[in-house]
Design an enzyme around this catalytic site. Structure first.
Site, PDB file in Angstrom:
ATOM      1  N   CYS A 187       0.872  -1.174   0.000  1.00  0.00           N
ATOM      2  CA  CYS A 187       0.000   0.000   0.000  1.00  0.00           C
ATOM      3  C   CYS A 187       0.908   1.223   0.000  1.00  0.00           C
ATOM      4  CB  CYS A 187      -0.943  -0.027   1.201  1.00  0.00           C
ATOM      5  SG  CYS A 187      -0.106  -0.063   2.796  1.00  0.00           S
ATOM      6  N   ALA A 188       0.447   2.344   0.497  1.00  0.00           N
ATOM      7  CA  ALA A 188       1.231   3.579   0.432  1.00  0.00           C
ATOM      8  C   ALA A 188       2.499   3.510   1.270  1.00  0.00           C
ATOM      9  CB  ALA A 188       0.379   4.768   0.880  1.00  0.00           C
TER      10      ALA A 188
END
Length: 472
Positions: free
Chosen positions: A27-28
């Protein structure tokens, strides 16, 4: 060998090798690994790898915090080393199959409500900004009074602040159909039917300006503007019903019969059974929540402020979304936000103390950005990367959170929205509460910082952790 390739290699070895990794995603900020046997993971070894800011096992995935940008490069190297890549969404679906029934239910609950939260955040900010510009002190700066405000302007602000809650059942039914395997557009239409203008308006009924329609003399039928649970249950049942119908309808008639039968059956069930029953359940839950939040002497803040981050660690905190949405819909404010904000800020204060006190450059480089992340409302790096690693800072953070939340409860702080906290959360307290909001946050941070500095962290604890010893 490049530095990122070396880090990727070390991560793979520390989690039990390529043979123990089912898939990788990111993810980020986090590299997410699905593993065959989590007992083969060397947690301490992972956490001591360069650029790793913390690691934890949650939602069926071993999640390694690397930070924005860095995680993309490490993920690419992990793939080049032969680990199968997978999208975060696909991996989440696989991970959702793990855990007990309660954990899977809570994950599904979160999957339904998380996509809706951004529009509720926006609505809360609109409420906060309206509260700011409508304050007499602010208007006086421009030589105006509340009586000078145009009714057209007020109508415009009502469009901004009321629309999401009026059509909340449509948003929930859409998202629930999406999560449980139905056709989202059918869910959206079902939700819109629940707030049809042809039905008595729920708020008008609650205010005594309208009466519900009585079918068979005892079944109350009305609109469900702002309602949560009836739309959620109708969405689950509707998605499963659509799947069952689709299996039995000939393909040539699927386009016509499936949506027709799904909507016909579901609106009947929703209005005559699901709505009346689960609206009553919703009222009971709201009454219970309100009773806890109204405990005297700040006890609600003391209790919730202490346990909230413990619940976050378990991963089931998404269930609070339901409570906050209900509070906003019913009362137009959210006292829960101020309480949990203090618990979040306090974990940042504890991590900040560790970062400033430690002599370890690696720990300092981890703890200081993690504390900033917490002050922006995201506590995972601070909790899993720093505070839980040493245990005592986490406990000091719980105490700091309880202290600030105790004051927030005493002061009666109430947000105009949800889902943003600490520094971004100031936007939810622009209606004359901003100074008290800042004060309770500073108290939370200060208490957690002081306790961690004095009692929660020593260099010996870091040395023991790096060697894999128990520091508790």
């Amino acid at each position: 060998m490049s530095e990122n390739r070396q880090i990727a290699q070390e991560i793979i070895e520390a989690v039990g090798g390529k043979d123990n990794i089912v898939s990788a995603a990111h993810c980020a900020t986090r590299l997410r690994l699905m593993v065959k046997d989590k007992e083969k993971i060397d947690q301490v070894k992972v956490e001591n790898i360069e650029k790793v800011k913390g690691a934890f096992f949650n939602s069926g995935q071993f999640q390694i915090i690397l930070g924005t940008g860095t995680v993309n490069r490490i993920y690419e190297e992990v793939q080049k080393l032969g680990v199968t890549g997978m999208t975060k969404g696909d991996q989440a679906k696989e991970a959702a199959k793990s855990g007990n029934a309660f954990q899977r239910a809570v994950r599904s609950f979160g999957d339904v409500f998380v996509p809706i939260i951004p529009v509720l955040v926006a609505t809360g900010l609109f409420m906060g900004l309206r509260g700011l510009v409508m304050q007499e002190q602010i208007l006086a700066l421009f030589g105006l009074t509340p009586d000078d405000i145009s009714q057209n302007f007020i109508l415009f602000t009502q469009v901004l602040t009321d629309t999401a809650f009026i059509f909340l059942p449509a948003l929930i039914a859409w998202s629930t159909f999406r999560v449980f395997g139905g056709t989202p557009i059918i869910g959206l239409v079902l939700g819109l039917m629940l707030v049809s203008p042809s039905l008595p308006n729920a708020w008008a009924v609650a205010g005594g300006d309208a009466e519900p329609i009585k079918f068979l003399g005892f079944i109350p039928v009305l609109g469900y503007q702002g309602s949560v649970i009836p739309a959620f249950i109708a969405g689950i049942v509707g998605a499963k019903l659509e799947q069952a119908i689709r299996k039995r309808v000939p393909e040539v008639l699927d386009l016509i019969l499936t949506p027709f039968l799904t909507l016909l059956v579901m609106i009947t069930l929703a209005l005559f059974v699901i709505g009346p029953v689960f609206h009553s359940v919703e009222e009971v839950i709201l009454a219970g929540t309100t009773a806890v939040l109204e405990l005297p002497f700040g006890l609600s803040g003391l209790l919730i402020g202490f346990v909230h981050q413990i619940i976050v660690v378990t991963g089931v905190h998404h269930i609070f979304n339901l409570l906050e949405i209900q509070l906003l819909e019913k009362f137009g404010n959210n006292p829960f936000n101020a309480i949990i904000t203090c618990s979040i800020a306090a974990q940042g204060g504890a991590a900040l103390a560790v970062g400033l006190k430690t002599k370890s450059k690696k720990l300092k480089a981890l703890a200081l950005p993690s504390s900033l992340s917490a002050f922006l409302g995201i506590t995972e790096p601070a909790i899993f990367g720093v505070n839980l690693r040493f245990v005592k800072p986490f406990i000091m953070g719980l105490i700091g959170g309880a202290t600030g939340a105790f004051l927030a409860s005493l002061f009666g702080l109430k947000a105009t929205g949800m889902a943003i906290t600490v520094i971004p959360g100031t936007l939810l307290y622009l209606n004359g509460q901003i100074l008290l909001y800042l004060f309770v946050n500073l108290v939370s941070i200060g208490v957690a910082f002081a306790l961690t500095w004095l009692f929660g962290y020593t260099e010996k604890m870091n040395e023991q952790t790096e060697k894999g010893s128990n520091v508790a």
